[in-house]
Design a protein around this motif. Structure first.
Motif, short mmCIF file in Angstrom:
data_model
loop_
_atom_site.label_atom_id
_atom_site.label_comp_id
_atom_site.label_asym_id
_atom_site.label_seq_id
_atom_site.Cartn_x
_atom_site.Cartn_y
_atom_site.Cartn_z
N GLU A 52 40.46 43.69 43.46
CA GLU A 52 41.83 43.83 43.96
C GLU A 52 41.90 43.53 45.46
O GLU A 52 42.93 43.09 45.96
CB GLU A 52 42.34 45.24 43.66
CG GLU A 52 43.84 45.32 43.69
CD GLU A 52 44.41 46.65 43.22
OE1 GLU A 52 43.87 47.25 42.26
OE2 GLU A 52 45.40 47.10 43.83
N LYS A 56 39.21 39.05 49.26
CA LYS A 56 40.19 38.49 50.19
C LYS A 56 39.51 38.22 51.54
O LYS A 56 38.44 38.75 51.84
CB LYS A 56 41.37 39.47 50.34
CG LYS A 56 42.16 39.59 49.04
CD LYS A 56 43.23 40.65 49.05
CE LYS A 56 43.98 40.66 47.70
NZ LYS A 56 44.90 41.81 47.56
N HIS A 89 39.54 36.11 43.89
CA HIS A 89 40.92 36.22 44.37
C HIS A 89 40.86 36.76 45.79
O HIS A 89 40.40 37.88 45.96
CB HIS A 89 41.70 37.18 43.46
CG HIS A 89 43.06 37.53 43.98
ND1 HIS A 89 44.15 36.72 43.78
CD2 HIS A 89 43.52 38.59 44.69
CE1 HIS A 89 45.21 37.30 44.33
NE2 HIS A 89 44.87 38.42 44.89
N ASN A 138 46.81 31.07 47.02
CA ASN A 138 47.60 32.21 46.55
C ASN A 138 48.98 32.21 47.23
O ASN A 138 49.05 32.17 48.46
CB ASN A 138 46.86 33.52 46.85
CG ASN A 138 47.42 34.70 46.08
OD1 ASN A 138 47.90 34.53 44.95
ND2 ASN A 138 47.36 35.88 46.65
N GLU A 260 48.38 38.99 37.14
CA GLU A 260 48.53 40.28 37.85
C GLU A 260 49.61 41.16 37.21
O GLU A 260 50.38 41.83 37.90
CB GLU A 260 48.87 40.03 39.34
CG GLU A 260 47.91 39.09 40.03
CD GLU A 260 48.12 38.99 41.55
OE1 GLU A 260 48.88 39.79 42.12
OE2 GLU A 260 47.50 38.10 42.16
N TRP A 302 47.29 44.17 36.68
CA TRP A 302 46.90 44.46 38.08
C TRP A 302 46.51 45.94 38.19
O TRP A 302 47.23 46.75 38.74
CB TRP A 302 48.02 44.07 39.03
CG TRP A 302 47.50 43.78 40.42
CD1 TRP A 302 47.86 44.44 41.57
CD2 TRP A 302 46.54 42.80 40.80
NE1 TRP A 302 47.15 43.91 42.64
CE2 TRP A 302 46.34 42.90 42.20
CE3 TRP A 302 45.80 41.83 40.10
CZ2 TRP A 302 45.44 42.09 42.91
CZ3 TRP A 302 44.92 41.02 40.80
CH2 TRP A 302 44.75 41.16 42.18
N GLN A 314 51.06 52.22 47.44
CA GLN A 314 51.42 51.45 48.63
C GLN A 314 52.91 51.62 48.92
O GLN A 314 53.76 51.22 48.12
CB GLN A 314 51.08 49.98 48.38
CG GLN A 314 50.94 49.16 49.64
CD GLN A 314 50.43 47.76 49.33
OE1 GLN A 314 49.35 47.60 48.74
NE2 GLN A 314 51.18 46.75 49.71
#
Ligand code: XIL
Length: 349
Positions: A52, A56, A89, A138, A260, A302, A314
């Motif tokens: 997740e 990145k 991802h 992305n 996702e 996701w 979040q």
């Protein structure tokens, strides 16, 4: 009784594979480490794992030239131990950039190109033995007027530090670099807000198709399109335009994946958890069935559990009314929900 029913239900991975579909979920390394029940759920339900956060840019290159693969390796070891695959991802994205990156990109074209190419080279070289499928691009497509976060542009491409420094050529630059590093990698462009039956989603489908057609015409290396599918019950969904969109992508020779999936509940909630879960499940079944009818063969949620969803954790995407939303196939006690049954039905089981 409930426990016996749970044990009898086939894992999603198994039910999906029986229909030629790959089921996966996004996972968080800190929870795999800290919570055995969470880890067991992912081991049981998923064929495919997606980090997740751990793949990145911010995670992999927190300081310029310093690459750290520790958190990603943790997920990888879990996947290997449970006979699962990992998807990457994401290599090029306007979010999850470490603080040093945007000003470095803004120094100019040559500098931006070197950063882009080196990140892709280092990451793909380090992960190539285990990750055969990456979101190289992305969210490159702009959001039309009416979207939750409309882009400040009329163009098809989202304004990002990469676009500002390199122009539209940055898309091909990233894709070609990935192909040069790894000849047999499955290269994916991943984007969102193309699923629902609203004027702005229709316009975003048109923008994405234009961007992708241009890439295919120029023979840019591109194998698959990821459709994120962060669905929202406040928007209507109609199968026909979505199926036509998936087919149009498939006709360009591309695979299509749902990457996702989760569901944001309506602004006004129906009464009680059962009615809320039923509304979510109904949307999931309609959407996933349409995706499969269009030709998608990979479905990734996701996360698996409401407890750990970004839509709960979040603040900028959580509900404004303080209600804890229920966006995923398992609840906050890790018990299966109607969402899970809806997936099974959509898979055809
Ligand atoms: C989200 C994660 O779930 C959060 O934990 C993180 O803080 C922000 O990013 N589209 C994407 C994902 O491609 O990477 C995003 O994930 C959700 C939207």
């Amino acid at each position: 009784m409930a426990a016996a029913q749970e044990a009898a239900a086939p894992p999603l991975r198994q039910a999906a594979l029986a229909r030629g579909i790959t089921f996966g979920a996004a996972v968080r390394s800190e929870l795999l480490r800290a919570d055995p029940a969470y880890a067991a759920l992912f081991a049981r339900e998923a064929t495919l794992l997606v980090p997740e956060w751990e793949a990145k840019w911010e995670a992999l290159q927190p300081r310029e030239g310093e690459f750290t693969f520790d958190a990603l390796t943790e997920i990888l070891n879990f996947a290997i131990g449970h006979n699962q695959r990992l998807r990457g991802h994401a290599l090029v994205w306007h979010e999850a950039m470490p603080a040093w990156l945007p000003p470095a990109i803004a120094e100019g074209r040559a500098r931006a190109q070197a950063l882009l190419e080196n990140h892709i080279l280092q990451v793909l070289t380090a992960t190539r033995d285990h990750i055969r499928d990456w979101d190289v691009l992305n969210e490159p497509v702009s959001n039309p007027p009416g979207s939750d976060q409309p882009s400040a542009t009329d163009g098809d491409l989202r304004p990002t530090p990469w676009l500002a420094a390199l122009g539209p050529a940055y898309l091909e630059m990233a894709l070609s670099t990935a192909r040069q590093v790894d000849r047999t990698l499955r290269i994916t462009l991943n984007d969102y807000a193309v699923e629902e039956d609203t004027p702005w989603a229709a316009e975003k489908r048109a923008r994405l198709l234009r961007v992708v057609r241009r890439l295919v015409e120029r023979r840019a290396p591109l194998d698959a399109i990821g459709i994120q599918a962060h669905l929202q019950l406040r928007n209507p969904f109609s199968p026909a335009p979505f199926i036509a969109f998936v087919r149009a992508l498939r006709e360009l020779g591309l695979a299509v994946m749902i990457t996702e999936l989760d569901v944001r509940e309506a602004d006004a909630l129906p009464d009680g958890v059962a009615a809320r879960d039923a509304a979510v499940a109904e949307r999931v079944q309609a959407f996933v069935a349409a995706a499969i009818e269009g030709g998608a063969r990979t479905v990734i949620t996701w996360g698996l559990t409401d407890r750990d969803s970004w839509l709960v954790r979040q603040a900028d995407v959580a509900r404004r009314d303080g209600v804890t939303t229920r966006p995923l196939p398992f609840d906050d006690q890790l018990r299966p929900k109607p969402f899970r049954d809806a997936l099974l039905r959509a898979f055809g089981g």
